[in-house]
Design a protein around this motif. Sequence first.
Motif, PDB file in Angstrom:
ATOM      1  N   ARG A 199     -18.358  -8.183 -37.829  1.00 40.54           N
ATOM      2  CA  ARG A 199     -17.853  -8.505 -36.497  1.00 40.54           C
ATOM      3  C   ARG A 199     -18.805  -8.132 -35.365  1.00 40.54           C
ATOM      4  NH1 ARG A 199     -12.001  -5.746 -37.282  1.00 40.54           N
ATOM      5  NH2 ARG A 199     -13.221  -4.521 -38.767  1.00 40.54           N
ATOM      6  N   TYR A 200     -19.705  -7.178 -35.596  1.00 39.93           N
ATOM      7  CA  TYR A 200     -20.513  -6.675 -34.491  1.00 39.93           C
ATOM      8  C   TYR A 200     -22.019  -6.742 -34.724  1.00 39.93           C
ATOM      9  CZ  TYR A 200     -16.076  -4.778 -32.825  1.00 39.93           C
ATOM     10  OH  TYR A 200     -14.781  -4.645 -32.395  1.00 39.93           O
ATOM     11  N   GLY A 201     -22.467  -7.085 -35.916  1.00 34.77           N
ATOM     12  CA  GLY A 201     -23.894  -7.098 -36.197  1.00 34.77           C
ATOM     13  C   GLY A 201     -24.364  -5.759 -36.741  1.00 34.77           C
ATOM     14  N   LEU A 202     -25.340  -5.786 -37.637  1.00 32.72           N
ATOM     15  CA  LEU A 202     -25.756  -4.581 -38.357  1.00 32.72           C
ATOM     16  C   LEU A 202     -26.084  -3.393 -37.461  1.00 32.72           C
ATOM     17  CD1 LEU A 202     -27.963  -5.819 -41.353  1.00 32.72           C
ATOM     18  CD2 LEU A 202     -25.580  -5.119 -41.357  1.00 32.72           C
ATOM     19  N   PRO A 203     -26.889  -3.545 -36.390  1.00 32.60           N
ATOM     20  CA  PRO A 203     -27.307  -2.351 -35.657  1.00 32.60           C
ATOM     21  C   PRO A 203     -26.293  -1.877 -34.616  1.00 32.60           C
ATOM     22  CG  PRO A 203     -28.733  -4.255 -35.137  1.00 32.60           C
ATOM     23  CD  PRO A 203     -27.543  -4.745 -35.884  1.00 32.60           C
ATOM     24  N   GLY A 217     -25.347   7.021 -43.886  1.00 34.06           N
ATOM     25  CA  GLY A 217     -24.357   5.993 -43.611  1.00 34.06           C
ATOM     26  C   GLY A 217     -25.022   4.641 -43.461  1.00 34.06           C
ATOM     27  N   PHE A 218     -24.454   3.632 -44.141  1.00 29.91           N
ATOM     28  CA  PHE A 218     -25.073   2.305 -44.176  1.00 29.91           C
ATOM     29  C   PHE A 218     -24.101   1.234 -43.703  1.00 29.91           C
ATOM     30  CE2 PHE A 218     -26.762   4.929 -47.662  1.00 29.91           C
ATOM     31  CZ  PHE A 218     -28.094   5.000 -47.270  1.00 29.91           C
ATOM     32  N   VAL A 219     -24.669   0.110 -43.287  1.00 29.81           N
ATOM     33  CA  VAL A 219     -23.871  -1.036 -42.865  1.00 29.81           C
ATOM     34  C   VAL A 219     -24.327  -2.263 -43.646  1.00 29.81           C
ATOM     35  CG1 VAL A 219     -23.149  -2.494 -40.949  1.00 29.81           C
ATOM     36  CG2 VAL A 219     -23.652  -0.074 -40.546  1.00 29.81           C
ATOM     37  N   VAL A 220     -23.356  -2.995 -44.169  1.00 36.86           N
ATOM     38  CA  VAL A 220     -23.593  -4.253 -44.890  1.00 36.86           C
ATOM     39  C   VAL A 220     -22.613  -5.272 -44.331  1.00 36.86           C
ATOM     40  CG1 VAL A 220     -23.542  -5.412 -47.132  1.00 36.86           C
ATOM     41  CG2 VAL A 220     -24.298  -3.036 -46.984  1.00 36.86           C
ATOM     42  N   GLU A 221     -23.095  -6.460 -43.974  1.00 34.60           N
ATOM     43  CA  GLU A 221     -22.174  -7.480 -43.465  1.00 34.60           C
ATOM     44  C   GLU A 221     -21.283  -8.009 -44.574  1.00 34.60           C
ATOM     45  OE1 GLU A 221     -24.195 -10.545 -41.344  1.00 34.60           O
ATOM     46  OE2 GLU A 221     -24.411  -9.310 -39.536  1.00 34.60           O
ATOM     47  N   ARG A 222     -21.846  -8.286 -45.715  1.00 34.59           N
ATOM     48  CA  ARG A 222     -21.062  -8.693 -46.891  1.00 34.59           C
ATOM     49  C   ARG A 222     -21.914  -8.476 -48.134  1.00 34.59           C
ATOM     50  NH1 ARG A 222     -22.145 -13.948 -48.886  1.00 34.59           N
ATOM     51  NH2 ARG A 222     -23.614 -15.124 -47.595  1.00 34.59           N
ATOM     52  N   PHE A 223     -21.236  -8.392 -49.284  1.00 32.28           N
ATOM     53  CA  PHE A 223     -21.930  -8.130 -50.537  1.00 32.28           C
ATOM     54  C   PHE A 223     -22.327  -9.439 -51.203  1.00 32.28           C
ATOM     55  CE2 PHE A 223     -20.071  -3.923 -50.089  1.00 32.28           C
ATOM     56  CZ  PHE A 223     -21.122  -3.130 -50.521  1.00 32.28           C
ATOM     57  N   ALA A 224     -23.629  -9.715 -51.169  1.00 26.80           N
ATOM     58  CA  ALA A 224     -24.197 -10.890 -51.842  1.00 26.80           C
ATOM     59  C   ALA A 224     -25.687 -10.660 -51.986  1.00 26.80           C
ATOM     60  CB  ALA A 224     -23.927 -12.165 -51.046  1.00 26.80           C
ATOM     61  N   ALA A 225     -26.273 -11.271 -52.991  1.00 27.50           N
ATOM     62  CA  ALA A 225     -27.708 -11.111 -53.221  1.00 27.50           C
ATOM     63  C   ALA A 225     -28.492 -11.549 -51.981  1.00 27.50           C
ATOM     64  CB  ALA A 225     -28.139 -11.935 -54.432  1.00 27.50           C
ATOM     65  N   THR A 239     -29.511   1.324 -42.269  1.00 29.94           N
ATOM     66  CA  THR A 239     -29.118   2.722 -42.136  1.00 29.94           C
ATOM     67  C   THR A 239     -28.638   2.973 -40.715  1.00 29.94           C
ATOM     68  OG1 THR A 239     -30.763   3.401 -43.769  1.00 29.94           O
ATOM     69  CG2 THR A 239     -29.823   5.120 -42.384  1.00 29.94           C
ATOM     70  N   ALA A 240     -27.352   3.336 -40.571  1.00 25.05           N
ATOM     71  CA  ALA A 240     -26.787   3.596 -39.248  1.00 25.05           C
ATOM     72  C   ALA A 240     -26.635   5.081 -38.963  1.00 25.05           C
ATOM     73  CB  ALA A 240     -25.426   2.917 -39.117  1.00 25.05           C
ATOM     74  N   LEU A 241     -26.623   5.904 -40.004  1.00 24.67           N
ATOM     75  CA  LEU A 241     -26.471   7.348 -39.816  1.00 24.67           C
ATOM     76  C   LEU A 241     -27.277   8.046 -40.895  1.00 24.67           C
ATOM     77  CD1 LEU A 241     -24.818   9.400 -38.047  1.00 24.67           C
ATOM     78  CD2 LEU A 241     -23.218   9.537 -39.962  1.00 24.67           C
TER      79      LEU A 241
END
Length: 369
Positions: free
Chosen positions: A85-89, A116-124, A130-132
């Motif tokens: 919803r907000y973009g990775l960074p 702490g990590f951010v992924v928009e969705r799980f796909a190859a 890394t957000a934290l």
Amino acid sequence: MPTVALDTTNLLTAIPGLLGFLPEQSLVVLAFDEDSSIAVTARHDLLLDADGEPTADMWETMASIGLVCERDGALGAVGVVVDNRYGLPSPVYRRVLADLDDALIAAGVPGGVRAGFVVERFAAGMPWYTALWAMAGRGPTGADPDVPGSLGLADGGFGCGLLADPQSSPVALERSLRTGRVVMASRSEMYACLATTEHCVDGACGGRPRRIRPTTTAAGRTKLLRAALKLLTGPAVPEMTCANVVLLSRAVRNLGVRDALLVLGGGEHRWVAESVWRDLTRRTRGEVRASAATMLAHLYYLGGEGAYTGVALDVALQACPDWRLAGLLDTALTGGVHPSMLWEVLGESYSVAAGLGVTLPSASSRLWS
């Protein structure tokens, strides 16, 4: 979890295999013990208000996760936000992970969120970010020697990268070999496996299922338990004829017979029991559907399959909100009660069967390893 080179990409790619499905709009927590082994795996919906702040329910969830991690001896955790919803960074995700860090520290987990990590969705090929990053340790003296800083991540857990294919990760492949199931595309796909269908395969009921007669005598319960066991311990999955659906419906509605049959979720007949309870859930309504789904949830819980347990319990409680065993299991699952607690009380099932003069098959957690 299979032995793999545990860099961040491998760890993140393994998450769907650990959960059994591809999470969306979720907060995932992997908490580690002193050996850098996973002590707690948790997934919850990512609940944000209009300003991108965690809701009150999200705060409560993070506090509960912290208590479970502390109880199970976790020294630190990796937090993963799965959201688009907000973009990775986005600072929204960094705030969520920082709030999770606060919750873990408040609960007594010394390392809090180590990465702490951010992924928009799980796909190859999807990027991770890394957000934290808390590699520097806590307090004025620097890193805490008792808390592994990277939690075993070969790359230190800092930076960014691209996911491999979650469906073919070592964890997903091991899960498929162990359970015969592939990683589901979503939780909704898991719910679809329990969608209602016709009452039976032979149509002997004419579309109007017969009323389930209660079994009130000890002799009747003994006869019912033996008949159910004959179906559930045979060499193949029984056909769901009208007569078999009625018999199994009577079995799961009778308290003593039901409690005895819980043993099948942890023995050599577990695969037949899973198929039967799933099919019975789909073919029945009301209290019978609630009881059959609860039997399925108990079976999944014994095997440590939390996501499948949660879905089966949702179905049970939707069918009958006050179904007692489903409520007890739901409370245990929400509170992070370890599956070993369920194994410890299976002795009651053997006692019930012995009282009816019936010998049950043996159950062993070794069958799950």
